[in-house]
Design an enzyme around this catalytic site. Structure first.
Site, PDB file in Angstrom:
ATOM      1  N   ASP A  71       0.878  -1.219  -0.112  1.00 42.20           N
ATOM      2  CA  ASP A  71      -0.227  -0.582   0.180  1.00 42.20           C
ATOM      3  C   ASP A  71       0.868   1.068  -0.172  1.00 42.20           C
ATOM      4  O   ASP A  71       1.349   0.860   0.490  1.00 42.20           O
ATOM      5  CB  ASP A  71      -1.023   0.133   0.862  1.00 42.20           C
ATOM      6  CG  ASP A  71      -1.292   1.704   1.323  1.00 42.20           C
ATOM      7  OD1 ASP A  71      -2.763   1.245   0.012  1.00 42.20           O
ATOM      8  OD2 ASP A  71      -2.265   1.685   2.136  1.00 42.20           O
ATOM      9  N   SER A  72       0.436   2.138  -0.574  1.00 39.86           N
ATOM     10  CA  SER A  72       0.865   3.360  -0.481  1.00 39.86           C
ATOM     11  C   SER A  72       1.055   4.202   0.762  1.00 39.86           C
ATOM     12  O   SER A  72       2.359   5.027   1.515  1.00 39.86           O
ATOM     13  CB  SER A  72       0.873   4.568  -1.148  1.00 39.86           C
ATOM     14  OG  SER A  72      -0.941   4.621  -1.018  1.00 39.86           O
ATOM     15  N   CYS A 119      -4.607  -1.274  -2.435  1.00 42.04           N
ATOM     16  CA  CYS A 119      -4.397   0.169  -2.760  1.00 42.04           C
ATOM     17  C   CYS A 119      -5.064  -0.145  -3.826  1.00 42.04           C
ATOM     18  O   CYS A 119      -4.289  -0.322  -4.857  1.00 42.04           O
ATOM     19  CB  CYS A 119      -3.125   0.430  -2.773  1.00 42.04           C
ATOM     20  SG  CYS A 119      -2.781   2.612  -3.128  1.00 42.04           S
ATOM     21  N   GLU A 122      -4.131   9.484   8.159  1.00 42.01           N
ATOM     22  CA  GLU A 122      -2.841   9.753   8.235  1.00 42.01           C
ATOM     23  C   GLU A 122      -2.547  10.933   9.861  1.00 42.01           C
ATOM     24  O   GLU A 122      -1.197  10.184  10.014  1.00 42.01           O
ATOM     25  CB  GLU A 122      -2.559  10.202   7.354  1.00 42.01           C
ATOM     26  CG  GLU A 122      -2.159   9.098   6.062  1.00 42.01           C
ATOM     27  CD  GLU A 122      -1.451   8.258   6.114  1.00 42.01           C
ATOM     28  OE1 GLU A 122      -0.299   8.702   5.741  1.00 42.01           O
ATOM     29  OE2 GLU A 122      -1.942   6.911   5.445  1.00 42.01           O
ATOM     30  N   CYS A 144     -11.069   2.896  -0.824  1.00 44.56           N
ATOM     31  CA  CYS A 144     -10.154   3.368  -0.420  1.00 44.56           C
ATOM     32  C   CYS A 144      -9.272   2.615   0.947  1.00 44.56           C
ATOM     33  O   CYS A 144     -10.162   2.942   1.793  1.00 44.56           O
ATOM     34  CB  CYS A 144      -9.809   5.046   0.331  1.00 44.56           C
ATOM     35  SG  CYS A 144      -8.280   4.936   0.969  1.00 44.56           S
ATOM     36  N   HIS A 155      -7.974   3.474   4.066  1.00 46.61           N
ATOM     37  CA  HIS A 155      -8.071   3.791   5.070  1.00 46.61           C
ATOM     38  C   HIS A 155      -9.366   4.088   5.525  1.00 46.61           C
ATOM     39  O   HIS A 155      -9.324   5.025   7.020  1.00 46.61           O
ATOM     40  CB  HIS A 155      -7.793   5.498   4.754  1.00 46.61           C
ATOM     41  CG  HIS A 155      -5.971   5.377   4.590  1.00 46.61           C
ATOM     42  ND1 HIS A 155      -5.851   4.980   3.154  1.00 46.61           N
ATOM     43  CD2 HIS A 155      -4.937   5.862   4.965  1.00 46.61           C
ATOM     44  CE1 HIS A 155      -3.836   4.955   3.134  1.00 46.61           C
ATOM     45  NE2 HIS A 155      -3.274   6.330   4.530  1.00 46.61           N
TER      46      HIS A 155
END
Length: 284
Positions: free
Chosen positions: A19-20, A82, A167, A201, A203
């Site tokens: 994942d990024s 991702c 994040e 996504c 996240h």
């Protein structure tokens, strides 16, 4: 990178999860829960996150570097956990790079396992996709759903502030309510017949309490992790030759291109256990 035996070990190895940043840990956690006996290497390209606003070419190059690193670490199968990488890089890596690297290795994404379930879940056949700018602008969900279920209408909604909220550990703050409510109202006003919203996504599951609190009744919220994990389990059941190439000692390694300490602290938001993290470089 053309002669496979020169660069990549042909011994059995772990499953790579890329994942990024941190979001892919929501996918990794579900995969490990469903398949605890396998070995894993998780790689987060935290030094260059986010990918959502970057061009197709840049996302492809970054993802390609990450996949190569995981192959060098012994992985025989890599999951792009991702949505942006799956949308912008997966097909090119599968078609252009894998045949030259090693035709027996595999790279899989998270979009197709999600798309396969849409016709079963949606009753109105109107679906909303919540994702990063990169995922929505790529049109990958619309194209994949269109191929498989042309009768389903898809409406995409880019939510650029959602990843930074997660994040920066602001996903449960009062400020998050504004951005969550704003995008939910926008996508549902664009198509009032939507009965299923996909969290496109990795996240976004951390915002699920906020999303559910602002979501009208009767709308199904689809989070990918559990379904991607079950899809991978089914894939290995159907491809015994790949399953035989995977080691199974229940071990996990975690790699990041940023600070190992920072990654370890942030990972506690996504995982229930404390982890050891290695800082690496993949920019070459």
């Amino acid at each position: 990178m053309e002669a496979k035996n020169k660069y990549y070990s042909q011994k059995p190895g772990p499953i790579g999860v890329f994942d990024s940043g941190y979001g892919g840990l929501t996918i990794f956690d579900k995969i490990r829960s469903v398949m605890p006996d396998y070995d894993y290497i998780y790689l987060g390209d935290n030094a260059r996150t986010p990918y959502g606003t970057r061009s197709f070419e840049v996302v492809y190059q970054f993802t390609r570097q990450a996949v190569m690193k995981l192959f060098e670490e012994g992985c025989r199968l890599v999951i792009l956990a991702c949505n942006t990488a799956s949308a912008k890089a997966l097909r090119t890596i599968q078609q252009r790079d894998l045949p030259g690297w090693d035709a027996e290795r595999r790279v899989l994404g998270v979009i197709r396992p999600t798309v396969e379930l849409m016709d079963t879940i949606s009753k109105t056949k109107h679906i909303g996709i919540l994702g990063t700018n990169g995922t929505i602008s790529s049109g990958s969900y619309t194209m994949e759903i269109g191929k498989m279920f042309p009768h389903i209408k898809v409406t995409g909604e880019a939510c650029p502030m959602w990843v930074p909220l997660v994040e920066n550990n602001e996903f449960d703050s009062p400020g998050a309510d504004y951005f969550v409510k704003k995008h939910l109202e926008h996508v549902l006003s664009a198509d009032p017949e939507i009965d299923t919203l996909v969290l496109g996504c990795t996240h976004y599951p951390l915002l699920i309490n906020k999303i559910e609190a602002n979501l009208p009744k009767g709308i199904t919220l689809f989070s990918q992790g559990e379904y991607v994990a079950k899809s991978l389990q089914d894939y290995l059941r159907r491809h015994s030759e790949m399953d035989a190439r995977l080691t199974k000692e229940g071990r996990s390694r975690f790699l990041t291109t940023e600070s190992a300490e920072k990654f370890s602290e942030a990972a506690s938001l996504f995982l229930s256990d404390t982890i050891q993290v290695e800082q690496i470089s993949i920019d070459r």
